[in-house]
Motif scaffolding. Structure first.
Motif, PDB file in Angstrom:
ATOM      1  N   GLU A 134       0.822  -1.210   0.000  1.00  0.00           N
ATOM      2  CA  GLU A 134       0.000   0.000   0.000  1.00  0.00           C
ATOM      3  C   GLU A 134       0.858   1.263   0.000  1.00  0.00           C
ATOM      4  OE1 GLU A 134      -2.664   0.808   3.417  1.00  0.00           O
ATOM      5  OE2 GLU A 134      -4.265   0.443   1.959  1.00  0.00           O
ATOM      6  N   GLU A 135       2.003   1.195   0.676  1.00  0.00           N
ATOM      7  CA  GLU A 135       2.907   2.349   0.741  1.00  0.00           C
ATOM      8  C   GLU A 135       3.607   2.609  -0.591  1.00  0.00           C
ATOM      9  OE1 GLU A 135       4.639   2.625   5.232  1.00  0.00           O
ATOM     10  OE2 GLU A 135       5.162   0.811   4.111  1.00  0.00           O
ATOM     11  N   CYS A 136       3.621   1.608  -1.454  1.00  0.00           N
ATOM     12  CA  CYS A 136       4.341   1.722  -2.725  1.00  0.00           C
ATOM     13  C   CYS A 136       3.494   2.292  -3.842  1.00  0.00           C
ATOM     14  CB  CYS A 136       4.872   0.362  -3.148  1.00  0.00           C
ATOM     15  SG  CYS A 136       6.143  -0.298  -2.055  1.00  0.00           S
ATOM     16  N   ILE A 137       2.201   2.385  -3.615  1.00  0.00           N
ATOM     17  CA  ILE A 137       1.333   2.867  -4.698  1.00  0.00           C
ATOM     18  C   ILE A 137       0.475   4.039  -4.233  1.00  0.00           C
ATOM     19  CG2 ILE A 137       1.268   0.639  -5.890  1.00  0.00           C
ATOM     20  CD1 ILE A 137      -1.419   0.087  -4.644  1.00  0.00           C
ATOM     21  N   GLU A 138       0.466   5.078  -5.016  1.00  0.00           N
ATOM     22  CA  GLU A 138      -0.374   6.236  -4.737  1.00  0.00           C
ATOM     23  C   GLU A 138      -1.613   6.244  -5.622  1.00  0.00           C
ATOM     24  OE1 GLU A 138       2.029   9.690  -5.162  1.00  0.00           O
ATOM     25  OE2 GLU A 138       3.394   9.125  -3.527  1.00  0.00           O
TER      26      GLU A 138
END
Length: 205
Positions: free
Chosen positions: A82-86
């Motif tokens: 989740e932290e890798c995709i905006e």
């Protein structure tokens, strides 16, 4: 006596010729049967491969939700998916058991797609645990996009199925739901309909 010898010679000669013709006929028949068997086998394999591919595509259906697992970059930093995709990203997943030439072909395609949609829209996941192997792989394939390893299996049925070795693409949204899932093929290229669809999709984003 000479007439008998001549007669016997002719009979023997005819028998040899007849035997030769018969053997030649058998060989031709066997070759024809062998060719037919090979053709039927090729057809059967093609049908079987199509069946497996269809089954695989059903298994890899859209709108599955991934677990928000931790993934590791080649610099050994860890993040959750989740932290890798905006926003939506194109994900390519491959296994250490995937066909190496197929994966290399996919890397070439992804490098080309990067030029069109940007590296920030591509994420590559693999179960290769060794940082050294990841770095070598990244350098050898001149990757323009991030490569991550995941320590546990993704929550796609494919990772618990017989096509675990397969490599595949999918688009992942912010809710970690999959769509546009596509089982990779060794003969595809960036001109394939799937990649045209992906490029169009990200250009609309």
């Amino acid at each position: 006596m000479n007439k008998i010898s001549s007669y016997l010679f002719i009979v023997a000669f005819v028998c040899v010729i007849a035997s030769f013709v018969y053997v030649h006929h058998l060989i031709n028949n066997n070759n024809a049967r062998l060719y037919e068997c090979k053709r039927e086998m090729a057809n059967s394999l093609a049908v079987h491969e199509k069946f497996l591919r269809n089954q695989s595509l059903e298994i890899l259906s859209d709108f599955r939700t991934l677990d928000n697992i931790k993934i590791r970059a080649i610099d050994n930093s860890q993040k959750s998916i989740e932290e890798c995709i905006e926003k939506d990203v194109l994900v390519y997943r491959f296994s250490q058991f995937s066909c190496p030439p197929c994966v290399e072909n996919d890397m070439e395609i992804l490098n080309q797609i990067t030029d069109s949609i940007g590296a920030e829209n591509i994420l590559v996941l693999s179960d290769v645990a060794s940082l050294k192997e990841m770095k070598i792989f990244s350098e050898q394939n001149h990757l323009k996009f991030p490569l991550y390893s995941y320590p546990s299996q993704l929550s796609l049925q494919a990772d618990n199925d017989t096509i675990y070795e397969a490599s595949y693409y999918f688009v992942l949204d912010r809710e970690l739901k999959t769509k546009f899932t596509y089982l990779s093929r060794s003969d595809h290229a960036i001109e394939s309909p799937y990649f045209k669809r992906i490029i169009e999709y990200f250009h609309k984003e």
